[in-house]
Design a protein around this motif. Structure first.
Motif, PDB file in Angstrom:
ATOM      1  N   GLN A   7       0.859  -1.182   0.000  1.00 37.82           N
ATOM      2  CA  GLN A   7       0.000   0.000   0.000  1.00 37.82           C
ATOM      3  C   GLN A   7       0.896   1.233   0.000  1.00 37.82           C
ATOM      4  N   VAL A   8       0.689   2.111  -0.952  1.00 39.01           N
ATOM      5  CA  VAL A   8       1.416   3.377  -0.995  1.00 39.01           C
ATOM      6  C   VAL A   8       0.755   4.327  -0.007  1.00 39.01           C
ATOM      7  N   ILE A   9       1.567   4.965   0.835  1.00 38.54           N
ATOM      8  CA  ILE A   9       1.066   5.853   1.876  1.00 38.54           C
ATOM      9  C   ILE A   9       1.271   7.299   1.456  1.00 38.54           C
ATOM     10  N   ALA A  10       0.228   8.099   1.618  1.00 41.99           N
ATOM     11  CA  ALA A  10       0.308   9.536   1.339  1.00 41.99           C
ATOM     12  C   ALA A  10      -0.543  10.282   2.360  1.00 41.99           C
ATOM     13  N   VAL A  31       6.182  -0.785   7.662  1.00 42.16           N
ATOM     14  CA  VAL A  31       6.090   0.444   6.885  1.00 42.16           C
ATOM     15  C   VAL A  31       7.510   0.972   6.682  1.00 42.16           C
ATOM     16  N   PHE A  32       7.805   1.311   5.431  1.00 37.20           N
ATOM     17  CA  PHE A  32       9.105   1.828   5.028  1.00 37.20           C
ATOM     18  C   PHE A  32       8.914   3.277   4.586  1.00 37.20           C
ATOM     19  N   GLN A  60       8.888  15.150  13.318  1.00 39.55           N
ATOM     20  CA  GLN A  60       7.441  15.398  13.313  1.00 39.55           C
ATOM     21  C   GLN A  60       6.833  14.957  11.984  1.00 39.55           C
ATOM     22  N   ASN A  61       7.514  15.256  10.882  1.00 38.47           N
ATOM     23  CA  ASN A  61       7.035  14.804   9.568  1.00 38.47           C
ATOM     24  C   ASN A  61       7.018  13.285   9.501  1.00 38.47           C
ATOM     25  N   LEU A  62       8.068  12.668  10.010  1.00 40.90           N
ATOM     26  CA  LEU A  62       8.162  11.211  10.038  1.00 40.90           C
ATOM     27  C   LEU A  62       6.998  10.617  10.830  1.00 40.90           C
ATOM     28  N   ALA A  63       6.675  11.216  11.970  1.00 40.18           N
ATOM     29  CA  ALA A  63       5.565  10.743  12.798  1.00 40.18           C
ATOM     30  C   ALA A  63       4.246  10.789  12.029  1.00 40.18           C
ATOM     31  N   CYS A  64       4.029  11.833  11.260  1.00 43.52           N
ATOM     32  CA  CYS A  64       2.781  11.955  10.487  1.00 43.52           C
ATOM     33  C   CYS A  64       2.685  10.892   9.401  1.00 43.52           C
ATOM     34  N   VAL A  65       3.790  10.608   8.736  1.00 40.76           N
ATOM     35  CA  VAL A  65       3.797   9.572   7.701  1.00 40.76           C
ATOM     36  C   VAL A  65       3.551   8.207   8.343  1.00 40.76           C
ATOM     37  N   LEU A  66       4.222   7.929   9.443  1.00 42.10           N
ATOM     38  CA  LEU A  66       4.021   6.655  10.139  1.00 42.10           C
ATOM     39  C   LEU A  66       2.572   6.494  10.585  1.00 42.10           C
ATOM     40  N   SER A  72       3.668   4.268  14.314  1.00 41.82           N
ATOM     41  CA  SER A  72       3.993   5.411  15.156  1.00 41.82           C
ATOM     42  C   SER A  72       5.490   5.407  15.434  1.00 41.82           C
ATOM     43  N   LEU A  73       5.964   6.486  16.030  1.00 43.36           N
ATOM     44  CA  LEU A  73       7.375   6.541  16.420  1.00 43.36           C
ATOM     45  C   LEU A  73       7.705   5.425  17.411  1.00 43.36           C
ATOM     46  N   ASP A  74       6.772   5.071  18.284  1.00 44.07           N
ATOM     47  CA  ASP A  74       6.997   4.009  19.262  1.00 44.07           C
ATOM     48  C   ASP A  74       7.163   2.639  18.608  1.00 44.07           C
TER      49      ASP A  74
END
Length: 132
Positions: A7-10, A31-32, A60-66, A72-74
């Protein structure tokens, strides 16, 4: 053998890709993410003049994508940090330590590179587990 779906994430909560790539790909329960630089999602401009400020925005951007991928970051198991200057490692590391805490810290690599997109000082990518 069971087929694994991709699944492509956006998400609009993180900066749009500035090239022919996805913000992330979810494959099975992983998730990559693509590398996140410190762009303001609304303006596309670099946030922060220091490596510390830029690391905070990149994470913060990374957290939103995850989050958009169900992670999540965790749930991050591996990060790669790219620095324009290894002298910025300590600044980045102080910020990084605020976001990644606890017993289950991700594995990490940190490398210095000649340059990053849009003149960024920091770029961070991650591999995370999809929760639930």
């Amino acid at each position: 053998m069971e087929e694994t779906t991709r699944q492509v994430i956006a998400t609009s909560k993180a900066p749009a890709a500035i090239g022919p790539y996805a913000q992330a790909n979810r494959v099975g329960n992983l998730v990559f993410t693509s590398g996140q630089i410190p762009l303001d999602p609304a303006t596309g401009e670099i946030v922060g003049a220091t490596a510390a400020d830029q690391a905070e925005q990149a994470i913060q951007n990374l957290a939103c994508v995850l989050e958009a991928a169900g992670s999540s970051l965790d749930a991050v198991v591996k990060t790669t940090v790219f620095l324009q200057d290894m002298e910025d490692f300590a600044q980045m590391n102080l910020v990084y330590a605020r976001f990644f805490t606890g017993e289950a810290l991700p594995s990490r690599s940190a490398v210095a590179v000649a340059a990053l997109p849009k003149g960024a000082l920091v770029e961070i990518e991650a591999i995370g587990l999809v929760e639930g």
